[in-house]
Write a protein that holds these residues in place. Structure first.
Motif, PDB file in Angstrom:
ATOM      1  N   ILE A   1       0.832  -1.207   0.000  1.00  0.00           N
ATOM      2  CA  ILE A   1       0.000   0.000   0.000  1.00  0.00           C
ATOM      3  C   ILE A   1       0.861   1.251   0.000  1.00  0.00           C
ATOM      4  N   LEU A   2       1.961   1.209   0.756  1.00  0.00           N
ATOM      5  CA  LEU A   2       2.848   2.375   0.825  1.00  0.00           C
ATOM      6  C   LEU A   2       3.466   2.680  -0.526  1.00  0.00           C
ATOM      7  N   THR A   3       3.751   1.662  -1.310  1.00  0.00           N
ATOM      8  CA  THR A   3       4.346   1.919  -2.622  1.00  0.00           C
ATOM      9  C   THR A   3       3.369   2.600  -3.561  1.00  0.00           C
ATOM     10  N   ILE A   4       2.104   2.570  -3.199  1.00  0.00           N
ATOM     11  CA  ILE A   4       1.098   3.212  -4.053  1.00  0.00           C
ATOM     12  C   ILE A   4       0.757   4.603  -3.542  1.00  0.00           C
ATOM     13  N   SER A   5       0.655   4.751  -2.226  1.00  0.00           N
ATOM     14  CA  SER A   5       0.175   6.007  -1.667  1.00  0.00           C
ATOM     15  C   SER A   5       1.283   6.969  -1.283  1.00  0.00           C
ATOM     16  N   ASN A   6       2.529   6.478  -1.130  1.00  0.00           N
ATOM     17  CA  ASN A   6       3.642   7.341  -0.734  1.00  0.00           C
ATOM     18  C   ASN A   6       4.727   7.296  -1.794  1.00  0.00           C
ATOM     19  N   VAL A   7       5.319   8.442  -2.095  1.00  0.00           N
ATOM     20  CA  VAL A   7       6.334   8.553  -3.132  1.00  0.00           C
ATOM     21  C   VAL A   7       7.695   8.612  -2.477  1.00  0.00           C
ATOM     22  N   SER A   8       8.548   7.629  -2.775  1.00  0.00           N
ATOM     23  CA  SER A   8       9.904   7.643  -2.245  1.00  0.00           C
ATOM     24  C   SER A   8      10.827   8.343  -3.220  1.00  0.00           C
ATOM     25  N   GLN A   9      11.968   8.767  -2.714  1.00  0.00           N
ATOM     26  CA  GLN A   9      12.885   9.533  -3.544  1.00  0.00           C
ATOM     27  C   GLN A   9      13.461   8.704  -4.674  1.00  0.00           C
ATOM     28  N   SER A  10      13.600   7.385  -4.482  1.00  0.00           N
ATOM     29  CA  SER A  10      14.206   6.540  -5.501  1.00  0.00           C
ATOM     30  C   SER A  10      13.202   6.025  -6.525  1.00  0.00           C
ATOM     31  N   ALA A  11      11.927   6.301  -6.333  1.00  0.00           N
ATOM     32  CA  ALA A  11      10.895   5.761  -7.218  1.00  0.00           C
ATOM     33  C   ALA A  11      10.692   6.657  -8.436  1.00  0.00           C
ATOM     34  N   ILE A  12      10.266   6.031  -9.525  1.00  0.00           N
ATOM     35  CA  ILE A  12       9.892   6.750 -10.745  1.00  0.00           C
ATOM     36  C   ILE A  12       8.383   6.948 -10.725  1.00  0.00           C
ATOM     37  N   VAL A  13       7.966   8.190 -10.827  1.00  0.00           N
ATOM     38  CA  VAL A  13       6.532   8.503 -10.838  1.00  0.00           C
ATOM     39  C   VAL A  13       6.050   8.471 -12.279  1.00  0.00           C
ATOM     40  N   LEU A  14       5.194   7.519 -12.581  1.00  0.00           N
ATOM     41  CA  LEU A  14       4.711   7.340 -13.950  1.00  0.00           C
ATOM     42  C   LEU A  14       3.380   8.044 -14.155  1.00  0.00           C
ATOM     43  N   ASN A  15       3.255   8.665 -15.319  1.00  0.00           N
ATOM     44  CA  ASN A  15       1.970   9.213 -15.725  1.00  0.00           C
ATOM     45  C   ASN A  15       1.731   8.866 -17.189  1.00  0.00           C
ATOM     46  N   ASN A  16       0.613   9.300 -17.707  1.00  0.00           N
ATOM     47  CA  ASN A  16       0.214   8.925 -19.059  1.00  0.00           C
ATOM     48  C   ASN A  16       1.221   9.374 -20.116  1.00  0.00           C
ATOM     49  N   LYS A  17       1.929  10.461 -19.854  1.00  0.00           N
ATOM     50  CA  LYS A  17       2.861  11.015 -20.840  1.00  0.00           C
ATOM     51  C   LYS A  17       4.248  10.414 -20.734  1.00  0.00           C
ATOM     52  N   ASN A  18       4.815  10.427 -19.519  1.00  0.00           N
ATOM     53  CA  ASN A  18       6.215  10.004 -19.423  1.00  0.00           C
ATOM     54  C   ASN A  18       6.394   8.494 -19.560  1.00  0.00           C
ATOM     55  N   VAL A  19       5.327   7.721 -19.410  1.00  0.00           N
ATOM     56  CA  VAL A  19       5.480   6.282 -19.593  1.00  0.00           C
ATOM     57  C   VAL A  19       5.853   5.975 -21.046  1.00  0.00           C
ATOM     58  N   ILE A  20       5.330   6.760 -22.002  1.00  0.00           N
ATOM     59  CA  ILE A  20       5.693   6.583 -23.407  1.00  0.00           C
ATOM     60  C   ILE A  20       7.119   7.053 -23.650  1.00  0.00           C
ATOM     61  N   GLU A  21       7.499   8.154 -23.007  1.00  0.00           N
ATOM     62  CA  GLU A  21       8.867   8.664 -23.167  1.00  0.00           C
ATOM     63  C   GLU A  21       9.881   7.662 -22.641  1.00  0.00           C
ATOM     64  N   ILE A  22       9.610   7.099 -21.469  1.00  0.00           N
ATOM     65  CA  ILE A  22      10.523   6.101 -20.899  1.00  0.00           C
ATOM     66  C   ILE A  22      10.565   4.853 -21.779  1.00  0.00           C
ATOM     67  N   TYR A  23       9.406   4.470 -22.279  1.00  0.00           N
ATOM     68  CA  TYR A  23       9.335   3.282 -23.143  1.00  0.00           C
ATOM     69  C   TYR A  23      10.186   3.463 -24.396  1.00  0.00           C
ATOM     70  N   THR A  24      10.066   4.608 -25.060  1.00  0.00           N
ATOM     71  CA  THR A  24      10.785   4.818 -26.317  1.00  0.00           C
ATOM     72  C   THR A  24      12.289   4.977 -26.121  1.00  0.00           C
ATOM     73  N   THR A  25      12.708   5.458 -24.944  1.00  0.00           N
ATOM     74  CA  THR A  25      14.140   5.702 -24.716  1.00  0.00           C
ATOM     75  C   THR A  25      14.842   4.541 -24.028  1.00  0.00           C
ATOM     76  N   GLN A  26      14.121   3.754 -23.215  1.00  0.00           N
ATOM     77  CA  GLN A  26      14.789   2.731 -22.410  1.00  0.00           C
ATOM     78  C   GLN A  26      14.385   1.297 -22.733  1.00  0.00           C
ATOM     79  N   SER A  27      13.195   1.109 -23.243  1.00  0.00           N
ATOM     80  CA  SER A  27      12.746  -0.259 -23.510  1.00  0.00           C
ATOM     81  C   SER A  27      13.507  -0.863 -24.690  1.00  0.00           C
TER      82      SER A  27
END
Length: 481
Positions: A26-52
């Motif tokens: 639950i904490l991984t969903i409701s709390n944002v840690s400094q080492s986590a990547i926050v995904l949204n509708n836009k940057n998920v495509i950017e990360i996909y095209t550059t890193q996948s």
């Protein structure tokens, strides 16, 4: 009263123990840690095209297709060969039975070129330096020089008249490569849509975990209040059991959602090729009213791809037409040659057209019982007919698909507004029914139903955003020019 406190203690203990076990999820969903990547509708495509690695795999598939075409094209490139050799012969001569002592130096330059007319042209320049004698001879060896150049040609006449079948095969491969380049662009968009679909599916699971954990708390409170009513003999038959059964159901649902969420996050991290923890942006993407522009069907990549498929199939069919017939070709060779002990004299003779030799001929090749050729003709003729029928429908079918996609996209957009309203109504229903229930004016089943439908409305709203965003890519694929 003691029974009530015992029940309350056990209920609290069970709930807190369970919450402790799923706390990290639950904490991984409701709390944002400094080492986590926050995904949204836009940057998920950017990360996909550059890193996948998936876009690179699709690109490399195109490179493989390009390599196949270049291998075909390679046979029409200019080819040259330089051959230098030295030979020493000290074997016995068959004519004199004496042991020879011969040295031969040979220098050859070859140049060849094949054309789409089926014509093959070749040029050869050769110099031979010969010194010959015998081991037993006491005199010096005799030296001779030979210089010659020759031009040769090979030309198919029937049925591959001036390379007609060869040209058809080349044009077919060229069309295949062009359509695969276009298809690669569509495949890249499709893979982006798959990544976005997985993102929204996982985000929906995260929302479900969040809402179910909240609902468990509500059902715990409800069960405690119903227990109090039962102790005071105000509860109706089965009222406590309904609350407890919903409490247990939500606990099980939370376990299932947690397991699916863990798998979804793992799949997303693998697809995006990242190792960091994943968080989901709590905000929803901005949605704007849809504006559809006028579309020219002939300019769409899907239309062009089908046209190229037809062109390629026709060329393939032409390339095997009459391929089981005898193959007739014309060949010829012209040579000028000079031979003399003196290299300069031999070279002068090689330039003199009086020292010439030419050859011309017809060649016939035939394979008996060539069933493979007959089968190839059937396959390629049928393939051409299939693509022809598909092309005849392309304009109409694309128009209908675009109209349907526009309707679906508009409906998906409207669903977002509808689900926003539904969620507000569900929240209001929970508040009102809760008030009535705790005042003893309604049955617990109405409150349970309101809780569950409000929970479902939360998930449906997330899903409607995801459906709209993925349908936008579907429409982009369909109308890409």
């Amino acid at each position: 009263m003691n029974n009530f406190f015992n029940f309350k203690f056990k209920l609290n203990f069970a709930f807190r123990s369970y919450v402790f076990l799923i706390g990290f999820a639950i904490l991984t969903i409701s709390n944002v840690s400094q080492s986590a990547i926050v995904l949204n509708n836009k940057n998920v495509i950017e990360i996909y095209t550059t890193q996948s690695t998936k876009p690179k795999e699709i690109e490399n598939l195109l490179n493989s297709n390009q390599s196949v075409f270049e291998q075909i094209d390679l046979k029409y490139n200019l080819t040259t060969t330089l051959d230098l050799s030295k030979q020493n012969d000290q074997t016995d001569s068959l004519s004199t039975t004496l042991q020879q002592n011969n040295d031969t130096n040979k220098y050859t330059w070859l140049l060849s070129k094949r054309f789409l007319t089926g014509t093959t042209l070749g040029l050869e320049l050769t110099h031979l330096d010969n010194q010959y004698g015998t081991i037993q001879s006491v005199t010096a060896r005799t030296e001779t020089n030979q210089n010659y150049f020759s031009v040769n040609i090979d030309q198919p006449l029937f049925p591959n008249f001036f390379g007609s079948q060869e040209r058809s095969l080349y044009n077919s491969m060229s069309s295949d490569y062009e359509l695969k380049k276009m298809q690669t662009e569509l495949d890249q968009l499709t893979s982006q849509k798959d990544a976005l679909t997985l993102f929204w599916k996982t985000k929906s699971l995260a929302k479900s975990v969040e809402e179910n954990s909240k609902l468990i708390t509500e059902y715990e409170k409800l069960a405690q209040k119903v227990q109090q009513k039962k102790q005071n003999q105000f509860a109706t038959a089965g009222e406590l059991e309904q609350a407890l059964s919903e409490y247990e159901t939500r606990k099980q649902n939370l376990k299932d959602d947690k397991s699916k969420l863990t798998q979804g996050i793992l799949d997303l991290k693998i697809l995006l090729n990242i190792n960091e923890d994943i968080q989901f942006d709590a905000t929803t993407p901005e949605t704007k009213p849809i504006q559809f522009s006028e579309i020219k069907i002939e300019s769409l990549k899907k239309y062009k791809i089908q046209s190229l498929k037809l062109k390629s199939a026709n060329e393939q069919s032409n390339s095997v037409t009459s391929s089981n017939l005898p193959q007739v070709s014309l060949y010829g060779k012209y040579t000028q040659s000079g031979f003399d002990p003196s290299n300069s004299t031999a070279f002068d003779e090689a330039k003199d057209s009086n020292y010439r030799k030419y050859l011309i001929g017809l060649k016939l090749d035939y394979i008996f019982d060539n069933d493979k050729s007959n089968t190839d003709q059937k396959i390629k003729m049928l393939a051409a007919d299939i693509e022809r029928q598909k092309t005849d429908r392309t304009n109409t079918d694309l128009n209908k698909q675009i109209q349907l996609a526009q309707t679906d996209l508009q409906t998906s957009f409207d669903n977002i507004s509808t689900n926003i309203k539904i969620l507000e109504y569900r929240k209001k229903a929970v508040a009102d029914i809760s008030k009535n229930y705790f005042q003893g004016r309604t049955d617990i089943s109405f409150l349970i139903d309101a809780y569950n439908k409000k929970n479902l409305a939360e998930i449906n709203l997330i899903n409607s955003y995801g459906d709209f965003e993925t349908k936008k890519i579907d429409y982009q694929i369909l109308t890409l020019e």
